[in-house]
Design a protein around this motif. Structure first.
Motif, PDB file in Angstrom:
ATOM      1  N   HIS A 285       0.844  -1.194   0.000  1.00  0.00           N
ATOM      2  CA  HIS A 285       0.000   0.000   0.000  1.00  0.00           C
ATOM      3  C   HIS A 285       0.881   1.247   0.000  1.00  0.00           C
ATOM      4  O   HIS A 285       1.178   1.795   1.042  1.00  0.00           O
ATOM      5  N   ARG A 286       1.262   1.674  -1.153  1.00  0.00           N
ATOM      6  CA  ARG A 286       2.083   2.879  -1.275  1.00  0.00           C
ATOM      7  C   ARG A 286       1.202   4.104  -1.106  1.00  0.00           C
ATOM      8  O   ARG A 286       0.572   4.561  -2.050  1.00  0.00           O
ATOM      9  N   TRP A 287       1.142   4.616   0.105  1.00  0.00           N
ATOM     10  CA  TRP A 287       0.303   5.781   0.399  1.00  0.00           C
ATOM     11  C   TRP A 287       1.155   7.038   0.364  1.00  0.00           C
ATOM     12  O   TRP A 287       2.146   7.148   1.090  1.00  0.00           O
ATOM     13  N   PRO A 288       0.746   7.998  -0.432  1.00  0.00           N
ATOM     14  CA  PRO A 288       1.477   9.273  -0.407  1.00  0.00           C
ATOM     15  C   PRO A 288       1.157  10.040   0.874  1.00  0.00           C
ATOM     16  O   PRO A 288       0.181   9.746   1.571  1.00  0.00           O
ATOM     17  N   ALA A 289       1.956  11.041   1.147  1.00  0.00           N
ATOM     18  CA  ALA A 289       1.790  11.831   2.381  1.00  0.00           C
ATOM     19  C   ALA A 289       0.431  12.522   2.438  1.00  0.00           C
ATOM     20  O   ALA A 289      -0.115  12.717   3.527  1.00  0.00           O
ATOM     21  N   ARG A 290      -0.138  12.847   1.288  1.00  0.00           N
ATOM     22  CA  ARG A 290      -1.441  13.526   1.299  1.00  0.00           C
ATOM     23  C   ARG A 290      -2.535  12.665   1.920  1.00  0.00           C
ATOM     24  O   ARG A 290      -3.523  13.181   2.419  1.00  0.00           O
ATOM     25  N   ASN A 291      -2.363  11.350   1.902  1.00  0.00           N
ATOM     26  CA  ASN A 291      -3.352  10.467   2.529  1.00  0.00           C
ATOM     27  C   ASN A 291      -3.350  10.608   4.047  1.00  0.00           C
ATOM     28  O   ASN A 291      -4.286  10.168   4.706  1.00  0.00           O
ATOM     29  N   TYR A 292      -2.293  11.172   4.595  1.00  0.00           N
ATOM     30  CA  TYR A 292      -2.233  11.458   6.027  1.00  0.00           C
ATOM     31  C   TYR A 292      -2.595  12.920   6.301  1.00  0.00           C
ATOM     32  O   TYR A 292      -3.307  13.224   7.243  1.00  0.00           O
ATOM     33  N   VAL A 293      -2.065  13.807   5.475  1.00  0.00           N
ATOM     34  CA  VAL A 293      -2.166  15.243   5.742  1.00  0.00           C
ATOM     35  C   VAL A 293      -3.566  15.792   5.460  1.00  0.00           C
ATOM     36  O   VAL A 293      -4.104  16.558   6.275  1.00  0.00           O
ATOM     37  N   VAL A 294      -4.166  15.428   4.358  1.00  0.00           N
ATOM     38  CA  VAL A 294      -5.478  15.974   3.990  1.00  0.00           C
ATOM     39  C   VAL A 294      -6.548  15.627   5.035  1.00  0.00           C
ATOM     40  O   VAL A 294      -7.267  16.526   5.495  1.00  0.00           O
ATOM     41  N   PRO A 295      -6.668  14.363   5.461  1.00  0.00           N
ATOM     42  CA  PRO A 295      -7.666  14.080   6.511  1.00  0.00           C
ATOM     43  C   PRO A 295      -7.392  14.830   7.815  1.00  0.00           C
ATOM     44  O   PRO A 295      -8.332  15.270   8.478  1.00  0.00           O
ATOM     45  N   VAL A 296      -6.124  14.981   8.162  1.00  0.00           N
ATOM     46  CA  VAL A 296      -5.779  15.720   9.378  1.00  0.00           C
ATOM     47  C   VAL A 296      -6.240  17.169   9.261  1.00  0.00           C
ATOM     48  O   VAL A 296      -6.833  17.716  10.201  1.00  0.00           O
ATOM     49  N   CYS A 297      -5.996  17.795   8.133  1.00  0.00           N
ATOM     50  CA  CYS A 297      -6.427  19.191   7.941  1.00  0.00           C
ATOM     51  C   CYS A 297      -7.944  19.310   7.991  1.00  0.00           C
ATOM     52  O   CYS A 297      -8.479  20.226   8.625  1.00  0.00           O
ATOM     53  N   ILE A 298      -8.636  18.382   7.349  1.00  0.00           N
ATOM     54  CA  ILE A 298     -10.103  18.434   7.321  1.00  0.00           C
ATOM     55  C   ILE A 298     -10.675  18.235   8.717  1.00  0.00           C
ATOM     56  O   ILE A 298     -11.519  19.012   9.171  1.00  0.00           O
ATOM     57  N   VAL A 299     -10.225  17.205   9.416  1.00  0.00           N
ATOM     58  CA  VAL A 299     -10.739  16.920  10.767  1.00  0.00           C
ATOM     59  C   VAL A 299     -10.414  18.073  11.709  1.00  0.00           C
ATOM     60  O   VAL A 299     -11.263  18.504  12.497  1.00  0.00           O
ATOM     61  N   SER A 300      -9.201  18.577  11.627  1.00  0.00           N
ATOM     62  CA  SER A 300      -8.786  19.674  12.501  1.00  0.00           C
ATOM     63  C   SER A 300      -9.648  20.910  12.283  1.00  0.00           C
ATOM     64  O   SER A 300     -10.086  21.547  13.242  1.00  0.00           O
ATOM     65  N   PHE A 301      -9.911  21.248  11.033  1.00  0.00           N
ATOM     66  CA  PHE A 301     -10.737  22.423  10.745  1.00  0.00           C
ATOM     67  C   PHE A 301     -12.187  22.192  11.163  1.00  0.00           C
ATOM     68  O   PHE A 301     -12.799  23.049  11.810  1.00  0.00           O
ATOM     69  N   LEU A 302     -12.752  21.037  10.808  1.00  0.00           N
ATOM     70  CA  LEU A 302     -14.157  20.768  11.135  1.00  0.00           C
ATOM     71  C   LEU A 302     -14.391  20.699  12.642  1.00  0.00           C
ATOM     72  O   LEU A 302     -15.406  21.191  13.135  1.00  0.00           O
ATOM     73  N   TYR A 303     -13.457  20.085  13.366  1.00  0.00           N
ATOM     74  CA  TYR A 303     -13.617  19.999  14.813  1.00  0.00           C
ATOM     75  C   TYR A 303     -13.624  21.391  15.449  1.00  0.00           C
ATOM     76  O   TYR A 303     -14.326  21.629  16.424  1.00  0.00           O
ATOM     77  N   ASN A 304     -12.825  22.289  14.911  1.00  0.00           N
ATOM     78  CA  ASN A 304     -12.710  23.633  15.482  1.00  0.00           C
ATOM     79  C   ASN A 304     -13.653  24.646  14.863  1.00  0.00           C
ATOM     80  O   ASN A 304     -13.592  25.830  15.209  1.00  0.00           O
ATOM     81  N   LEU A 305     -14.526  24.237  13.984  1.00  0.00           N
ATOM     82  CA  LEU A 305     -15.474  25.152  13.354  1.00  0.00           C
ATOM     83  C   LEU A 305     -16.301  25.943  14.368  1.00  0.00           C
ATOM     84  O   LEU A 305     -16.470  27.161  14.194  1.00  0.00           O
ATOM     85  N   PRO A 306     -16.801  25.348  15.451  1.00  0.00           N
ATOM     86  CA  PRO A 306     -17.561  26.141  16.425  1.00  0.00           C
ATOM     87  C   PRO A 306     -16.744  27.266  17.067  1.00  0.00           C
ATOM     88  O   PRO A 306     -17.297  28.276  17.488  1.00  0.00           O
ATOM     89  N   ARG A 307     -15.444  27.119  17.127  1.00  0.00           N
ATOM     90  CA  ARG A 307     -14.602  28.150  17.755  1.00  0.00           C
ATOM     91  C   ARG A 307     -14.624  29.467  16.988  1.00  0.00           C
ATOM     92  O   ARG A 307     -14.352  30.520  17.555  1.00  0.00           O
TER      93      ARG A 307
END
Length: 189
Positions: A49-71
């Protein structure tokens, strides 16, 4: 000294973005630990499973932003007018505007349930306990596997396989150090 509207408005955006960055750093550190764990403990999985770094980074950015949306709705800018609003020395011929801007918490930020469940418990559970337990577990397992790999004799390995293995060991050791420093720095929060 009067605080400008732009500066005050920027604070309402910069504080939530700081939280996005904090959550992002926690999640990226967990991603790094997971990636190193998979590489060391399950090397064939990593090869299949050759996963590029974006497979780690993009979900982290999305989750981080969505979790903090109420702030982004916690603070609002209020305009105050009247005597005593501005501060500072004024010459005899000058006039001072008595208008200034002030940050106030919104009804959301003052809501006791929001404070109790979102700010306190979910942050403690999702970005305190779970990450620390995960990091300790993943890094302990990775460390034990690295020790086992280093203790094994390198018979039968080609020179290129030995070089690749040594590279993976060094990368994993670096990852362990990064996670250790992360835990040391975030342990005081």
């Amino acid at each position: 000294m009067a605080i400008t509207f732009t500066f005050t408005l920027a604070i309402t955006l910069l504080l939530p973005l700081a939280h996005v960055g904090l959550i992002g750093s926690i999640l990226l550190t967990m991603s790094l630990a997971l990636e190193r764990f998979i590489t060391v403990c399950y090397p064939f999985f990593k090869l299949r499973h050759r996963w590029p770094a974006r497979n780690y980074v993009v979900p982290v950015c999305i989750v981080s932003f969505l979790y903090n949306l109420p702030r982004f709705g916690e603070l609002e800018v209020h305009l105050y007018s009247g005597a005593g609003g501005a501060r500072g020395a004024v010459s005899d011929n000058s006039t001072v505007s008595d208008t200034f801007y002030h940050l106030k918490p919104t009804a959301l930020r003052l809501n006791k349930d929001y404070i109790k469940y979102y700010i306190m418990w979910s942050n403690l559970f999702f970005f305190g306990l779970i990450p620390y337990i995960s990091l300790i577990t993943l890094n302990t397992l990775t460390y034990l596997e690295l020790k086992k790999m280093q203790a094994e004799e390198e018979r039968g390995l080609t020179l290129s396989a030995q070089i690749q293995r040594d590279k993976e060991i060094r990368l994993s050791q670096t990852g362990l150090i990064i996670v250790f420093v992360f835990m040391l720095c975030h342990g005081v929060k």
